[in-house]
Design a protein around this motif. Structure first.
Motif, PDB file in Angstrom:
ATOM      1  N   UNK A 113     -51.670 -19.234  24.872  1.00  0.00           N
ATOM      2  CA  UNK A 113     -51.187 -18.747  24.767  1.00  0.00           C
ATOM      3  C   UNK A 113     -49.716 -19.228  24.845  1.00  0.00           C
ATOM      4  N   UNK A 114     -48.178 -18.688  24.068  1.00  0.00           N
ATOM      5  CA  UNK A 114     -47.000 -19.682  23.951  1.00  0.00           C
ATOM      6  C   UNK A 114     -47.005 -18.191  24.049  1.00  0.00           C
ATOM      7  N   UNK A 115     -45.347 -18.910  25.376  1.00  0.00           N
ATOM      8  CA  UNK A 115     -44.356 -17.369  25.278  1.00  0.00           C
ATOM      9  C   UNK A 115     -43.187 -18.513  25.211  1.00  0.00           C
ATOM     10  N   UNK A 116     -42.126 -18.167  24.382  1.00  0.00           N
ATOM     11  CA  UNK A 116     -40.866 -18.785  24.385  1.00  0.00           C
ATOM     12  C   UNK A 116     -39.413 -18.505  24.406  1.00  0.00           C
ATOM     13  N   UNK A 117     -38.654 -18.535  24.818  1.00  0.00           N
ATOM     14  CA  UNK A 117     -37.051 -17.759  24.511  1.00  0.00           C
ATOM     15  C   UNK A 117     -36.077 -19.360  24.423  1.00  0.00           C
ATOM     16  N   UNK A 118     -34.785 -18.561  23.692  1.00  0.00           N
ATOM     17  CA  UNK A 118     -33.961 -19.902  23.214  1.00  0.00           C
ATOM     18  C   UNK A 118     -32.672 -18.684  22.497  1.00  0.00           C
TER      19      UNK A 118
ATOM     20  N   UNK B 272     -50.778 -14.947  15.646  1.00  0.00           N
ATOM     21  CA  UNK B 272     -51.477 -16.498  15.620  1.00  0.00           C
ATOM     22  C   UNK B 272     -51.164 -17.537  14.814  1.00  0.00           C
ATOM     23  N   UNK B 273     -52.155 -18.827  15.691  1.00  0.00           N
ATOM     24  CA  UNK B 273     -51.821 -19.728  15.307  1.00  0.00           C
ATOM     25  C   UNK B 273     -53.166 -20.116  15.345  1.00  0.00           C
TER      26      UNK B 273
ATOM     27  N   UNK C  79     -47.272 -15.998  20.956  1.00  0.00           N
ATOM     28  CA  UNK C  79     -48.058 -16.499  19.988  1.00  0.00           C
ATOM     29  C   UNK C  79     -49.203 -16.756  21.126  1.00  0.00           C
ATOM     30  N   UNK C  80     -50.746 -16.655  20.338  1.00  0.00           N
ATOM     31  CA  UNK C  80     -52.045 -16.860  20.626  1.00  0.00           C
ATOM     32  C   UNK C  80     -52.012 -17.739  19.799  1.00  0.00           C
ATOM     33  N   UNK C  81     -52.697 -18.452  20.358  1.00  0.00           N
ATOM     34  CA  UNK C  81     -53.551 -20.051  19.364  1.00  0.00           C
ATOM     35  C   UNK C  81     -55.433 -19.746  19.537  1.00  0.00           C
ATOM     36  N   UNK C  82     -55.751 -19.730  18.243  1.00  0.00           N
ATOM     37  CA  UNK C  82     -56.524 -19.423  18.085  1.00  0.00           C
ATOM     38  C   UNK C  82     -57.890 -20.736  18.917  1.00  0.00           C
TER      39      UNK C  82
ATOM     40  N   UNK D  32     -47.020 -22.998  27.935  1.00  0.00           N
ATOM     41  CA  UNK D  32     -47.977 -22.777  27.510  1.00  0.00           C
ATOM     42  C   UNK D  32     -49.219 -21.977  28.181  1.00  0.00           C
ATOM     43  N   UNK D  33     -49.801 -21.265  28.830  1.00  0.00           N
ATOM     44  CA  UNK D  33     -51.209 -21.445  29.213  1.00  0.00           C
ATOM     45  C   UNK D  33     -52.263 -20.886  28.940  1.00  0.00           C
ATOM     46  N   UNK D  34     -53.365 -22.226  29.108  1.00  0.00           N
ATOM     47  CA  UNK D  34     -54.300 -22.584  28.266  1.00  0.00           C
ATOM     48  C   UNK D  34     -56.107 -22.031  29.789  1.00  0.00           C
TER      49      UNK D  34
END
Length: 633
Positions: A238-243, A57-58, A359-362, A175-177
């Motif tokens: 919510x943030x999801x990423x791949x690299x 969480x961020x 990741x979740x953004x508060x 990013x989904x908000x």
């Protein structure tokens, strides 16, 4: 290239059939192969794979609330027939990984066999993320100063700015908000990278092929009607990423080597026309299904060094079932020549690093600023052309959820009103009447506020401003109260005055100044031409019994104002006594004189055009002589 760690442990015995084809300990490579970022076109290779997953969480600022990072290191033989043995790994950044060490050894891997090791990165922080993120809320986008505060009773424009600063390349990021449900007329104001979509107050922002040192910004705008003092949520993200690539993972594979079936020998041919002269060459046969890379060759005997070659990376690759021959060298010898050979080679690994994140953004709560106020007078109707004292109470309450750091109250004194003096004014803080906390009052010390009157040299017929500057925090559900004595100075009849106050609050949160009008319950002062007109007289009515008289005191208000605190006095002669007093207005004995008892009847007030009667009975001897009635008020 990296120096290979010398092993002190005993070399494992190998079958004789393999000893002929595989290098001895002396012949093994001195160097590790450096990793390649290029994936092999063939699946016939040694696969080394690093997979790491971020979860946590961020804060909206990008600061980490909690962050966990788990990984898996996989080494796999992708071949179909050949074993790979004596695999050595050189790793970096394992200080906070208990499950791994800088150098690791895998004895052997059969075809399609994999070695796996799961691990946890301890003390993971935001610096390990491949980007810096922040979500910036501005409830005042049209102003010069940004704000994170909502103001009660207003329709407010809101902008939400989402920004990524990428420090490492990524393949994808989404990013989904969830936007606040109260947010209307939502639109995308700006987007510098990627593709944003809006649907049912949900933002989906997709980015791909992201290079390092890239900044991506997406700004969403909308309106919110602030019709309650409850804080508003900005919505969770919510943030999801791949690299892929070694830069996106904490764990780094610096190098690796491994060995397969390989035949290394020297062919020596004695010349036909020159006995005892030998032509020699080194031959390396790759008998495995994997390509191998030559690193170093040394061939010598007791007298000379014939081959001493160090190859650069990818200079010599011997394909599967391929052969490599050296340049020939000659040696004269009556006996069959014998040479010491040292050949360093390795199987070329394919190294893949992958990183995933969820990741979740508060969400942030936007506080609502709201102020209310009241002003009251001890009386609101004043007689014309008289000096009448009164008391004034002005209160300003923090009715919202944002603390006031500084408060200015501009309390207007209407025409013909003046205050007693500044030192007599009391400034206190108390709980709001709607607060659930215990009602307490705290009188502020003079260092917590400043008082002034503008203009200082004023005309009593003009309006004035009593200015109070409070420099102590005013918490939500608290009120500042001004209490002072004033004087109405000979106002003419027919005036209607109010004395409109105004308050300005500076907030502890970033926000413009909050203006607090005080008009909801403001009382109006009326000046009326009041003159007292009163009629009174006394009747004496003899009763049937001798020496008994009923006395009637009449009182009538003929004025246009209420007459208050009226006292009626009468004398009961010495030869008479009070037999029956008035039930509504009982009398009291004031004094006894030579003429008789002086008694007093008190009336609190008489409304205009109203009259009252006071009846009492006396008894005595002789004739009753009525005295003049005394009225005072």
């Amino acid at each position: 290239m990296f120096r290979r760690k010398k092993r002190d442990e005993k070399v494992k015995e190998k079958p004789k059939s393999e000893l002929m084809e595989n290098p001895t300990e002396e012949e093994t490579t001195e160097y590790l192969t450096t990793p390649t970022a290029v994936e092999s076109a063939s699946e016939d290779a040694l696969l080394i794979k690093v997979e790491e997953l971020y979860a946590g969480d961020l804060e909206q600022t990008g600061d980490v609330i909690d962050l966990e990072k788990h990984g898996k290191l996989t080494v796999k033989n992708l071949g179909e027939t050949d074993r790979i043995f004596d695999v050595d790994l050189k790793l970096e950044n394992v200080d906070h990984i208990q499950e791994l060490t800088p150098e690791m050894e895998i004895p052997e891997l059969g075809p399609q066999e994999a070695w796996e090791k799961e691990y946890t990165v301890e003390e993971a922080d935001a610096s390990e993320l491949p980007f810096k993120f922040q979500e910036i809320i501005n409830t005042n986008p049209d102003g010069s100063e940004p704000s994170t505060v909502l103001t009660y009773g207003h329709e407010m424009n809101i902008q939400i700015k989402l920004q990524f600063d990428f420090t490492n390349p990524l393949d994808t990021l989404t990013l989904e908000k969830e936007l606040p449900y109260e947010m209307k007329n939502v639109s995308i104001v700006e987007c510098t990278f990627g593709t944003p979509h809006l649907e049912s107050n949900k933002l989906t922002w997709e980015l791909s092929d992201i290079s390092e040192d890239t900044t991506a910004v997406c700004v969403i705008g909308g309106k919110v009607e602030v019709n309650s003092i409850d804080p508003r949520t900005t919505g969770q993200s919510k943030i999801s990423f791949s690299g892929k690539g070694e830069r996106v993972t904490k764990l780094k594979v610096l190098g690796a080597d491994g060995y397969v079936r390989c035949r290394i020998y020297v062919e020596s041919d004695e010349r036909d026309e020159e006995p005892d002269m030998w032509d020699n060459k080194l031959i390396i046969e790759n008998r495995s299904e994997f390509p191998i890379e030559l690193r170093k060759i040394n061939v010598s005997d007791a007298d000379n060094v014939y081959l001493d070659i160090t190859f650069s990376e990818n200079e010599v690759i011997i394909p599967a079932n391929g052969k490599w021959e050296s340049e020939p060298w000659s040696k004269q010898s009556e006996d069959i020549p014998m040479f010491k050979k040292s050949v360093n080679y390795t199987i070329k690994p394919e190294i893949i690093s992958e990183s995933l994140g969820k990741l979740n953004v508060k969400e942030k709560l936007l506080p609502v600023a709201y102020g209310t106020g009241e002003k009251s007078y001890s009386q609101t109707v004043f007689p014309s052309f008289r000096e009448t004292p009164l008391s004034v109470v002005t209160s300003v309450c923090n009715s919202g959820s944002v603390t006031f750091s500084f408060l200015v109250i501009e309390d207007e004194l209407p025409a013909y009103m003046t205050h007693k003096d500044l030192d007599s004014i009391t400034v206190l803080i108390k709980k709001h009447k709607d607060s659930l906390e215990e009602d307490t009052e705290t009188v502020l010390s003079k260092d917590m506020y400043q008082l002034s009157l503008e203009p200082e040299d004023f005309d009593v017929t003009s309006t004035k401003k009593l200015i109070c500057k409070i420099n102590t925090p005013i918490e939500p559900q608290s009120c500042v109260v001004l209490q002072y004595d004033a004087l109405m100075v000979k106002p003419p009849a027919g005036l209607e005055l109010s004395g409109q106050p105004l308050a300005h609050a500076t907030l502890t949160e970033p926000a413009p100044q909050l203006d607090i009008p005080i008009d909801a319950k403001l009382e109006t002062i009326q000046v009326v031409h009041l003159r007292r007109r009163l009629t009174w007289f006394k009747d004496i009515i003899p009763k049937a019994a001798p020496g008994t008289y009923e006395i009637i005191l009449y009182l009538k208000n003929r004025s246009n104002m209420e007459i208050q605190n009226i006292s009626l006095r009468d004398i009961i002669p010495t030869n008479f006594t009070l037999a029956e007093d008035d039930y509504t207005y009982p009398s009291r004995l004031i004094e006894t004189t030579d003429e008789g008892e002086v008694r007093e009847w008190t009336i609190n007030g008489i409304e205009p055009d109203k009259e009252i009667e006071i009846r009492y009975v006396v008894e005595g001897k002789g004739q009753y002589h009525g005295k003049d009635l005394l009225v005072s008020y």
